[in-house]
Design a protein around this motif. Structure first.
Motif, PDB file in Angstrom:
ATOM      1  N   PHE A  27      11.634  30.468  11.430  1.00 50.95           N
ATOM      2  CA  PHE A  27      10.577  30.818  10.488  1.00 50.95           C
ATOM      3  C   PHE A  27      11.112  30.909   9.072  1.00 50.95           C
ATOM      4  N   LEU A  28      10.161  30.840   8.116  1.00 54.97           N
ATOM      5  CA  LEU A  28      10.455  30.934   6.691  1.00 54.97           C
ATOM      6  C   LEU A  28       9.775  32.180   6.131  1.00 54.97           C
ATOM      7  N   PHE A  29      10.212  32.600   4.961  1.00 58.15           N
ATOM      8  CA  PHE A  29       9.579  33.749   4.319  1.00 58.15           C
ATOM      9  C   PHE A  29       8.217  33.396   3.721  1.00 58.15           C
ATOM     10  N   ARG A  30       7.980  32.103   3.465  1.00 59.98           N
ATOM     11  CA  ARG A  30       6.720  31.689   2.868  1.00 59.98           C
ATOM     12  C   ARG A  30       6.396  30.268   3.307  1.00 59.98           C
ATOM     13  N   ARG A  31       5.141  29.883   3.104  1.00 61.66           N
ATOM     14  CA  ARG A  31       4.752  28.516   3.401  1.00 61.66           C
ATOM     15  C   ARG A  31       5.493  27.564   2.459  1.00 61.66           C
ATOM     16  N   PRO A  32       5.990  26.422   2.950  1.00 68.71           N
ATOM     17  CA  PRO A  32       6.727  25.490   2.084  1.00 68.71           C
ATOM     18  C   PRO A  32       5.889  25.025   0.900  1.00 68.71           C
ATOM     19  N   ALA A  33       6.547  24.848  -0.238  1.00 67.58           N
ATOM     20  CA  ALA A  33       5.863  24.371  -1.435  1.00 67.58           C
ATOM     21  C   ALA A  33       5.659  22.859  -1.405  1.00 67.58           C
ATOM     22  N   ALA A  34       6.493  22.148  -0.647  1.00 69.66           N
ATOM     23  CA  ALA A  34       6.394  20.690  -0.572  1.00 69.66           C
ATOM     24  C   ALA A  34       7.245  20.186   0.586  1.00 69.66           C
ATOM     25  N   THR A  35       7.003  18.932   0.989  1.00 70.43           N
ATOM     26  CA  THR A  35       7.841  18.262   1.981  1.00 70.43           C
ATOM     27  C   THR A  35       8.210  16.878   1.451  1.00 70.43           C
ATOM     28  N   VAL A  36       9.385  16.419   1.833  1.00 72.16           N
ATOM     29  CA  VAL A  36       9.844  15.072   1.520  1.00 72.16           C
ATOM     30  C   VAL A  36      10.171  14.374   2.833  1.00 72.16           C
ATOM     31  N   SER A  37       9.652  13.183   3.027  1.00 72.41           N
ATOM     32  CA  SER A  37       9.973  12.410   4.228  1.00 72.41           C
ATOM     33  C   SER A  37      10.609  11.084   3.834  1.00 72.41           C
ATOM     34  N   LEU A  38      11.623  10.683   4.591  1.00 78.87           N
ATOM     35  CA  LEU A  38      12.329   9.415   4.409  1.00 78.87           C
ATOM     36  C   LEU A  38      12.269   8.677   5.734  1.00 78.87           C
ATOM     37  N   ARG A  39      11.712   7.457   5.723  1.00 76.22           N
ATOM     38  CA  ARG A  39      11.465   6.741   6.974  1.00 76.22           C
ATOM     39  C   ARG A  39      11.942   5.286   6.878  1.00 76.22           C
ATOM     40  N   LEU A  40      12.366   4.763   8.017  1.00 72.27           N
ATOM     41  CA  LEU A  40      12.841   3.384   8.119  1.00 72.27           C
ATOM     42  C   LEU A  40      12.156   2.730   9.310  1.00 72.27           C
ATOM     43  N   GLY A  41      11.813   1.461   9.180  1.00 70.00           N
ATOM     44  CA  GLY A  41      11.157   0.778  10.286  1.00 70.00           C
ATOM     45  C   GLY A  41      10.959  -0.692  10.001  1.00 70.00           C
ATOM     46  N   ALA A  42       9.800  -1.216  10.424  1.00 70.73           N
ATOM     47  CA  ALA A  42       9.507  -2.638  10.281  1.00 70.73           C
ATOM     48  C   ALA A  42       8.162  -2.823   9.599  1.00 70.73           C
ATOM     49  N   GLY A  43       8.071  -3.855   8.753  1.00 64.43           N
ATOM     50  CA  GLY A  43       6.833  -4.188   8.067  1.00 64.43           C
ATOM     51  C   GLY A  43       6.459  -5.638   8.319  1.00 64.43           C
ATOM     52  N   GLN A  44       5.202  -5.857   8.730  1.00 64.37           N
ATOM     53  CA  GLN A  44       4.714  -7.212   8.981  1.00 64.37           C
ATOM     54  C   GLN A  44       3.579  -7.537   8.013  1.00 64.37           C
ATOM     55  N   PRO A  45       3.827  -8.390   7.021  1.00 65.59           N
ATOM     56  CA  PRO A  45       2.739  -8.794   6.127  1.00 65.59           C
ATOM     57  C   PRO A  45       1.748  -9.687   6.868  1.00 65.59           C
ATOM     58  N   SER A  46       0.492  -9.652   6.422  1.00 64.97           N
ATOM     59  CA  SER A  46      -0.517 -10.499   7.077  1.00 64.97           C
ATOM     60  C   SER A  46      -0.262 -11.981   6.803  1.00 64.97           C
ATOM     61  N   ALA A  47       0.336 -12.291   5.642  1.00 66.44           N
ATOM     62  CA  ALA A  47       0.679 -13.684   5.280  1.00 66.44           C
ATOM     63  C   ALA A  47      -0.510 -14.612   5.503  1.00 66.44           C
ATOM     64  N   SER A  48      -1.694 -14.170   5.048  1.00 71.23           N
ATOM     65  CA  SER A  48      -2.930 -14.885   5.369  1.00 71.23           C
ATOM     66  C   SER A  48      -3.473 -15.744   4.236  1.00 71.23           C
ATOM     67  N   SER A  49      -2.809 -15.781   3.088  1.00 76.23           N
ATOM     68  CA  SER A  49      -3.329 -16.554   1.958  1.00 76.23           C
ATOM     69  C   SER A  49      -2.798 -17.987   1.971  1.00 76.23           C
ATOM     70  N   ASP A  50      -3.368 -18.827   1.082  1.00 78.44           N
ATOM     71  CA  ASP A  50      -3.069 -20.259   1.175  1.00 78.44           C
ATOM     72  C   ASP A  50      -1.642 -20.612   0.796  1.00 78.44           C
ATOM     73  N   VAL A  51      -0.948 -19.757   0.038  1.00 74.14           N
ATOM     74  CA  VAL A  51       0.447 -20.075  -0.273  1.00 74.14           C
ATOM     75  C   VAL A  51       1.299 -20.045   0.994  1.00 74.14           C
ATOM     76  N   PHE A  52       0.960 -19.162   1.937  1.00 79.78           N
ATOM     77  CA  PHE A  52       1.689 -19.145   3.216  1.00 79.78           C
ATOM     78  C   PHE A  52       1.303 -20.345   4.083  1.00 79.78           C
ATOM     79  N   ASP A  53       0.031 -20.773   3.997  1.00 76.62           N
ATOM     80  CA  ASP A  53      -0.366 -22.001   4.697  1.00 76.62           C
ATOM     81  C   ASP A  53       0.414 -23.187   4.162  1.00 76.62           C
ATOM     82  N   PHE A  54       0.596 -23.233   2.840  1.00 76.65           N
ATOM     83  CA  PHE A  54       1.344 -24.322   2.204  1.00 76.65           C
ATOM     84  C   PHE A  54       2.799 -24.316   2.658  1.00 76.65           C
TER      85      PHE A  54
END
Length: 244
Positions: A27-54
């Motif tokens: 437990f803490l003496f008070r409610r936290p004033a803020a939180t910071v999160s750092l995350r790592l993973g995978a990103g998949q763009p939709s790649a749906s525009s005509d430049v990707f078709d080209f």
């Protein structure tokens, strides 16, 4: 710019935690004033525009080849027991190698090039905890909840960079030339996310999130004659959340 912001946040975490009023185990003496999160993973763009078709029409590269590493950082400030104001930033991208299918150069070697696509979203939004983040059990004790699922939504802007470099065919005269083609710019962003935090201690938790970005931007530079590029995509990330 994003990496400098992230590194500055990381550098401030130990100092912020050491300066925080502490309680006993869990437990803490008070409610936290803020939180910071750092995350790592995978990103998949939709790649749906005509430049990707080209790009995928003549080259051995497809939409799935742009699945890449994603890094996200959030700063959340509680507005109530369940509602938080959230500032987020990150980066995701991938460089895909390719060649012309069915074509070789004068030495019977593949005509090769690489295509890279990077997105840098910067946003402000609201995060709604489906369960209370913690509870005040006395005037001097605030206990974080063990498991807190949440949803989030917001908007902002996305920076992108699209780049191709290598050897290309001029189909007007069948000649092969070497070049670097690129475009970069900014586009409006909207996002929605869902995730959960698993608190391990009074100050640190594990966090996982699925997020979908909706964004597009005008192409510039060497690709300015194409339709706007889609910057939309889905990301799945996991990491640590720090409470201070």
């Amino acid at each position: 710019m994003t990496w400098r912001l992230v590194l500055a946040s990381v550098a401030l975490i130990p100092a912020a935690l050491s300066a925080q009023p502490r309680g006993g185990d869990g437990f803490l003496f008070r409610r936290p004033a803020a939180t910071v999160s750092l995350r790592l993973g995978a990103g998949q763009p939709s790649a749906s525009s005509d430049v990707f078709d080209f790009v995928s029409k003549d080259l051995t590269v497809g939409r799935s080849d742009f699945l890449g590493v994603s890094f996200m950082a959030d700063l959340s400030v509680p507005l109530s027991q369940r509602l938080e104001l959230q500032f987020s930033g990150g980066t995701s991208g991938r460089r895909a190698n390719s060649e012309y299918g069915g074509f070789v150069d004068n030495d019977d070697l593949p005509i090769e090039q690489s295509t890279s696509f990077r997105r840098v979203p910067l946003a402000v939004g609201l995060k709604w905890n489906l369960l209370p983040a913690g509870r005040q059990i006395s005037r001097l004790a605030w206990v974080p909840s063990r498991f807190v699922p949440y949803v989030a939504a917001g908007g902002g802007t996305t920076y992108y960079q699209f780049r191709q470099s290598g050897d290309f065919i001029d189909f007007a005269d069948s000649s092969v030339f070497t070049s670097t083609l690129k475009s970069s710019g900014w586009g409006a962003l909207g996002y929605g996310a869902a995730g959960a935090t698993f608190n391990m201690s009074r100050s640190v938790g594990l966090i996982t999130e699925v997020r979908y970005d909706v964004s597009n931007a005008s192409l510039r530079g060497d690709f300015q004659n194409f339709d706007p590029i889609s910057l939309s995509g889905v990301g799945v990330t996991a990491g640590f959340q720090f409470r201070f």
